[in-house]
Write an enzyme that holds these catalytic residues in place. Structure first.
Site, PDB file in Angstrom:
ATOM      1  CD  GLU A 235      -3.068  -0.788   0.262  1.00  0.00           C
ATOM      2  OE1 GLU A 235      -3.374   0.397   0.018  1.00  0.00           O
ATOM      3  OE2 GLU A 235      -3.634  -1.751  -0.257  1.00  0.00           O
ATOM      4  CB  CYS A 269      -1.699   7.199   1.748  1.00  0.00           C
ATOM      5  SG  CYS A 269      -3.164   6.515   2.534  1.00  0.00           S
TER       6      CYS A 269
END
Ligand code: NAD
Length: 463
Positions: A235, A269
């Site tokens: 990720e 993110c």
């Protein structure tokens, strides 16, 4: 923490709010890392054979232990990474929620029965992978780690966790709290920097590596895993676009852009990393966005976290300065403040173009670079032309434009009319430089296990 084996060096952490020393911790050396993997391997087979319900019960106990220490961990996190107090506590409680979810979902994670011959039996079994290495970032350290650790542990894996070198005390303390209610070796925490991470991913004793962090690190881990054969979940970074149509309220659009770009000082993110606004509403939008940034800069103690350290601040300032040199205009912020710590002001840039690093790369700071576009279609086209593929948001009142965004944006998550919108348990596969596999949600239980197909039939009757 792991064995008392020799260590190579220390990590020192400074408080991003005021530059004072938080503390130092040893970096695990090779002996300690090998010791951690051996401890996890020794625990793995018993843990894999423990009833899933019992594993769920222990994970629930781990969640409750975390509740007991929530404030302590949140305060530590604020001191190490600068996260605002409420958000740090929110992150710890999100971690508690995730552990509780996996404690419930783990025991009901199951295989399928298959349709073989009438007298045969065919089914699938989801088996633990064995030893999982979890490498986690600093920007939401407890919430992110809780997801990877919870899913791996409840499915019967033993885990070696290396938290980020930017918040080693938070990571180590989290490890102590959780490990206390688990059998020895099921969760081992090692502290260290990229070197320790690199070694953990290069050793053939590892069955799976789960990495949440930057795209460059993700690529290095994928390369290492090609040699060891470990399963990899990545990720990684994002360069999320916000596309704003001409039919929305510009003040509301500015609020959305500000929440997306400035929350946790842009160190999320899925922060908004670039904005494409329709010319029709561009001027009032830019004015309102600059005012949002100004409000945060005026009241930064409660509204704007500092950057995690001066190294990141240099990168952020580098992106902004290069954009300005290339023709961008600063509407607010853009100047490194005097004083201790690593604050960076909420910054709004206009006249940005695709050439600029601030538009092409993840800046990971409180910067909203804006490009004015002539149509929604142009905004969508620019948003889609990117090597990252984490998430994107569009603001529009037109269902046809929303549908078009869903179809054309090659990202894991598309959000319509809410920059941080989403349902519990929502998990997508990031694309391209943003990673691979499911790092969250019920699907993470699939990533942490491997499927075996079983076929059974009777031997022929004798004689
Ligand atoms: P990072 O990749 O530098 O560090 C993450 C972990 O990997 C740390 O424990 C680090 O020590 C380790 N590491 C570093 N180099 C390594 C190597 N060569 N081999 C093995 N391990 C190594 O990331 P970061 O700077 O801590 O975190 C910020 C990044 O994380 C941003 O890009 C952000 O977008 C991303 N992030 C992504 C998500 C997501 O869900 N997609 C969530 C949070 C953060």
């Amino acid at each position: 923490m792991t064995t008392g084996a020799p260590t190579t060096s220390e990590i020192t952490v400074l408080n991003p709010h005021d530059g004072t020393l938080v503390g130092s911790l040893p970096c695990a050396g090779e002996d300690e890392i090998r010791g951690a993997l051996t401890a996890a391997r020794s625990a793995a087979s018993d843990w894999a054979r423990t009833d899933p319900e019992e594993r769920g019960r222990m994970l629930r106990a781990a969640a409750e232990a975390l509740v007991q220490h929530a404030t302590e961990l949140a305060e530590l996190n604020t001191r190490e990474t600068g996260k605002l107090a409420q958000e740090a506590l929110g992150g710890v409680m999100a971690g508690v929620g995730t552990l509780r979810q996996y404690a419930e979902l783990g025991p009901v994670h199951r295989g399928h029965s298959l349709r073989g011959g009438v007298l045969a039996a065919d089914w699938t079994v989801a088996e633990p992978r064995g030893v999982v290495v979890a490498l986690t970032p600093w920007n939401d350290p407890v919430a992110v780690a809780a997801g990877l650790l919870g899913a791996a542990i409840v499915t019967g894996n033993a885990v070696v966790h290396k938290p980020s070198e930017r918040c080693p005390h938070t990571g180590a303390r989290l490890g102590e709290i959780l490990a206390e209610v688990l059998p020895e070796g099921v969760l081992v925490t090692v502290t260290g920097g990229p070197e320790a991470g690199r070694l953990l991913t290069q050793l053939p004793e590892v069955d799976a590596v789960a990495h949440v962090g930057s795209s460059a690190t993700g690529r290095a881990i994928a390369l290492a895993a090609a040699q060891t054969g470990a399963h990899v979940i990545r990720e990684n970074g994002g360069n999320d676009a916000l596309v704003i149509d001409d039919d929305v309220d510009p003040a509301w659009a500015a609020e959305q852009a500000a929440i997306g770009a400035f929350t946790n000082a842009g160190q999320i993110c899925t922060s908004v990393e670039r904005v494409y606004v329709h010319r029709q509403i561009a001027e009032p939008f830019l004015e309102a966005l600059a005012a949002e940034a100004r409000a945060r800069n005026r009241d930064r103690d409660t509204m704007l976290a500092p950057l995690v350290d001066r190294r990141l601040r240099e990168t952020v300032q580098g992106h902004v300065a290069a954009a300005v040199a290339d023709g961008a205009t600063v509407l607010e912020g853009g100047v490194v403040p005097d004083g201790p710590g690593s604050f960076y002001p909420a910054t709004v840039l206009r006249d940005c173009t695709e050439r600029m690093q601030v538009m092409r790369e993840e800046t990971f700071g409180p910067v909203a670079p804006v490009a004015v576009v002539e149509s929604f279609a142009e905004g969508l086209r620019l948003a889609a032309a990117d090597r990252y593929g984490l998430a994107a948001t569009v603001l529009t009142g037109r269902i046809a434009h929303a549908q078009r965004a869903v179809a054309e944006l090659a990202v894991g998550t598309v959000k319509i009319n809410n920059v941080f919108g989403g349902a519990p348990g929502g998990s997508a596969q990031p694309r391209r430089d943003s990673g691979a596999g499911f790092g969250y949600g019920p699907e993470l239980l699939d990533e942490m296990t491997q499927v075996k197909v079983v076929h059974v039939e009777m031997p022929p009757a004798r004689g």
